[in-house]
Motif scaffolding. Structure first.
Motif, PDB file in Angstrom:
ATOM      1  N   MET A   1      -2.349  -0.686   2.174  1.00 38.67           N
ATOM      2  CA  MET A   1      -1.637  -0.038   3.086  1.00 38.67           C
ATOM      3  C   MET A   1      -0.055   0.034   2.346  1.00 38.67           C
ATOM      4  N   SER A   2       0.654   0.783   2.879  1.00 34.33           N
ATOM      5  CA  SER A   2       2.013   1.312   2.282  1.00 34.33           C
ATOM      6  C   SER A   2       2.907   1.058   3.536  1.00 34.33           C
ATOM      7  N   ALA A   3       4.143   0.498   2.952  1.00 32.38           N
ATOM      8  CA  ALA A   3       5.320   0.489   3.916  1.00 32.38           C
ATOM      9  C   ALA A   3       5.736   1.868   4.566  1.00 32.38           C
ATOM     10  N   THR A   4       5.629   2.089   5.666  1.00 31.26           N
ATOM     11  CA  THR A   4       6.214   3.276   6.088  1.00 31.26           C
ATOM     12  C   THR A   4       7.462   3.398   7.217  1.00 31.26           C
ATOM     13  N   GLY A   5       7.718   2.279   7.483  1.00 31.43           N
ATOM     14  CA  GLY A   5       9.236   1.952   7.994  1.00 31.43           C
ATOM     15  C   GLY A   5       9.563   0.605   7.828  1.00 31.43           C
ATOM     16  N   ILE A   6      10.972   0.379   8.137  1.00 34.99           N
ATOM     17  CA  ILE A   6      11.765  -0.773   8.003  1.00 34.99           C
ATOM     18  C   ILE A   6      12.891  -0.770   9.057  1.00 34.99           C
ATOM     19  N   ALA A   7      13.045  -1.649   9.749  1.00 40.41           N
ATOM     20  CA  ALA A   7      14.149  -1.649  10.835  1.00 40.41           C
ATOM     21  C   ALA A   7      14.934  -3.053  10.620  1.00 40.41           C
ATOM     22  N   LEU A   8      16.247  -3.242  10.918  1.00 38.70           N
ATOM     23  CA  LEU A   8      17.033  -4.529  10.881  1.00 38.70           C
ATOM     24  C   LEU A   8      17.396  -4.638  12.334  1.00 38.70           C
ATOM     25  N   PHE A  16       6.690  -1.939   9.017  1.00 36.61           N
ATOM     26  CA  PHE A  16       5.656  -0.845   9.640  1.00 36.61           C
ATOM     27  C   PHE A  16       4.827  -0.535   8.465  1.00 36.61           C
ATOM     28  N   TYR A  17       3.476  -1.159   8.268  1.00 34.34           N
ATOM     29  CA  TYR A  17       2.496  -0.617   7.309  1.00 34.34           C
ATOM     30  C   TYR A  17       1.618   0.292   7.827  1.00 34.34           C
ATOM     31  N   ARG A  18       1.195   1.435   7.129  1.00 34.14           N
ATOM     32  CA  ARG A  18       0.064   2.427   7.548  1.00 34.14           C
ATOM     33  C   ARG A  18      -0.823   2.371   6.310  1.00 34.14           C
ATOM     34  N   SER A  19      -2.084   2.500   6.723  1.00 35.27           N
ATOM     35  CA  SER A  19      -3.240   2.977   6.037  1.00 35.27           C
ATOM     36  C   SER A  19      -3.076   4.364   5.187  1.00 35.27           C
ATOM     37  N   ALA A  20      -3.666   4.496   4.014  1.00 34.96           N
ATOM     38  CA  ALA A  20      -3.430   5.792   3.224  1.00 34.96           C
ATOM     39  C   ALA A  20      -3.855   6.937   4.157  1.00 34.96           C
ATOM     40  N   ASP A  21      -4.906   6.965   4.983  1.00 34.31           N
ATOM     41  CA  ASP A  21      -5.080   7.921   5.776  1.00 34.31           C
ATOM     42  C   ASP A  21      -4.299   8.164   7.141  1.00 34.31           C
ATOM     43  N   SER A  22      -3.243   7.228   7.307  1.00 31.47           N
ATOM     44  CA  SER A  22      -2.413   7.282   8.333  1.00 31.47           C
ATOM     45  C   SER A  22      -3.187   7.016   9.734  1.00 31.47           C
ATOM     46  N   LEU A  23      -4.255   6.565   9.710  1.00 36.85           N
ATOM     47  CA  LEU A  23      -4.931   6.076  10.991  1.00 36.85           C
ATOM     48  C   LEU A  23      -4.420   4.838  11.691  1.00 36.85           C
ATOM     49  N   GLU A  25      -2.051   1.175  11.581  1.00 37.42           N
ATOM     50  CA  GLU A  25      -0.886   0.705  11.369  1.00 37.42           C
ATOM     51  C   GLU A  25      -0.544  -0.545  11.945  1.00 37.42           C
ATOM     52  N   ILE A  26      -0.033  -1.532  11.051  1.00 37.24           N
ATOM     53  CA  ILE A  26       0.247  -2.739  11.716  1.00 37.24           C
ATOM     54  C   ILE A  26       1.654  -2.994  11.625  1.00 37.24           C
ATOM     55  N   ARG A  27       2.415  -3.830  12.421  1.00 37.00           N
ATOM     56  CA  ARG A  27       3.777  -4.018  12.674  1.00 37.00           C
ATOM     57  C   ARG A  27       3.912  -5.468  12.862  1.00 37.00           C
ATOM     58  N   PHE A  28       4.950  -5.944  12.138  1.00 32.60           N
ATOM     59  CA  PHE A  28       5.311  -7.389  11.957  1.00 32.60           C
ATOM     60  C   PHE A  28       6.716  -7.520  11.792  1.00 32.60           C
ATOM     61  N   SER A  29       7.416  -8.706  11.814  1.00 26.92           N
ATOM     62  CA  SER A  29       8.697  -8.759  11.581  1.00 26.92           C
ATOM     63  C   SER A  29       8.870 -10.150  10.651  1.00 26.92           C
ATOM     64  N   GLN A  43       0.733  -6.271  20.234  1.00 26.35           N
ATOM     65  CA  GLN A  43       1.668  -5.234  20.342  1.00 26.35           C
ATOM     66  C   GLN A  43       1.706  -4.790  18.925  1.00 26.35           C
ATOM     67  N   GLY A  44       0.961  -5.217  17.767  1.00 20.88           N
ATOM     68  CA  GLY A  44       1.143  -4.839  16.354  1.00 20.88           C
ATOM     69  C   GLY A  44       0.144  -4.257  15.656  1.00 20.88           C
ATOM     70  N   VAL A  45      -0.893  -3.897  16.268  1.00 19.11           N
ATOM     71  CA  VAL A  45      -2.130  -3.200  15.908  1.00 19.11           C
ATOM     72  C   VAL A  45      -2.243  -1.872  16.421  1.00 19.11           C
ATOM     73  N   PHE A  46      -2.437  -0.886  15.660  1.00 20.17           N
ATOM     74  CA  PHE A  46      -2.563   0.209  16.328  1.00 20.17           C
ATOM     75  C   PHE A  46      -3.594   1.106  15.435  1.00 20.17           C
ATOM     76  N   LEU A  47      -4.637   1.914  16.285  1.00 22.97           N
ATOM     77  CA  LEU A  47      -5.537   2.771  15.472  1.00 22.97           C
ATOM     78  C   LEU A  47      -5.359   4.279  16.219  1.00 22.97           C
ATOM     79  N   GLU A  48      -5.256   5.259  15.286  1.00 18.53           N
ATOM     80  CA  GLU A  48      -5.309   6.560  16.010  1.00 18.53           C
ATOM     81  C   GLU A  48      -6.812   6.929  15.707  1.00 18.53           C
ATOM     82  N   ASP A  49      -7.465   6.939  16.591  1.00 19.77           N
ATOM     83  CA  ASP A  49      -8.845   7.478  16.707  1.00 19.77           C
ATOM     84  C   ASP A  49      -9.108   8.817  16.745  1.00 19.77           C
ATOM     85  N   ASP A  50      -9.349   9.498  15.459  1.00 19.28           N
ATOM     86  CA  ASP A  50      -9.470  10.941  15.602  1.00 19.28           C
ATOM     87  C   ASP A  50     -10.808  11.466  15.620  1.00 19.28           C
ATOM     88  N   GLY A  51     -11.664  10.511  15.828  1.00 26.25           N
ATOM     89  CA  GLY A  51     -13.287  10.846  15.830  1.00 26.25           C
ATOM     90  C   GLY A  51     -13.777  10.878  14.666  1.00 26.25           C
TER      91      GLY A  51
END
Length: 125
Positions: A1-8, A16-23, A25-29, A43-51
């Motif tokens: 997974m690669s960092a795709t976002g950061i906020a202070l 925010f870390y996202r898998s290589a296929d962008s499906l 994402e995991i978020r933590f602080s 609220q920290g685990v997300f999946l975009e199920d594209d089938g």
């Protein structure tokens, strides 16, 4: 997974870390002042199920992660390049809830069945 976002936000770094296929994402602080890793499994685990087959594979891993985390799993963040532990969160102790292990395992098996179905649908095309 690669960092795709950061906020202070008030001294807390949100990552925010996202898998290589962008499906997936995991978020933590990271709260450096209190030396804490902050993570909310609801609220920290997300999946975009594209089938896709890839999304079905991610779902199996997410279901396993949630089961293991609710069974008092300790969350650890490691640097994959240096094999260095960057941060950790104490074992999750759920309050006011009951984990139905059979139901968790059934969700994993259902996700595996869905993966098999998707693979077979590709084979038939």
């Amino acid at each position: 997974m690669s960092a795709t976002g950061i906020a202070l936000d008030d001294g807390v770094i949100k990552l925010f870390y996202r898998s290589a296929d962008s499906l997936f994402e995991i978020r933590f602080s990271l709260n450096f002042q209190d030396e804490r890793l902050l993570f909310d499994v609801t609220q920290g685990v997300f999946l975009e199920d594209d089938g896709s087959v890839a999304a079905a594979r991610h779902l199996i891993e997410i279901e396993r992660f949630i089961r293991d985390y609710f069974l008092n799993g300790e969350l650890q963040i490691w640097n994959a390049l240096t094999d260095e532990l960057l941060s950790r969160k104490d074992a999750y102790i759920p309050l006011n809830c009951f984990l139905d292990l059979d139901a968790c395992n059934a969700r994993i098996e259902h996700a595996k069945s869905e993966l098999d179905r998707r693979i077979k649908s590709i084979d038939y095309q």
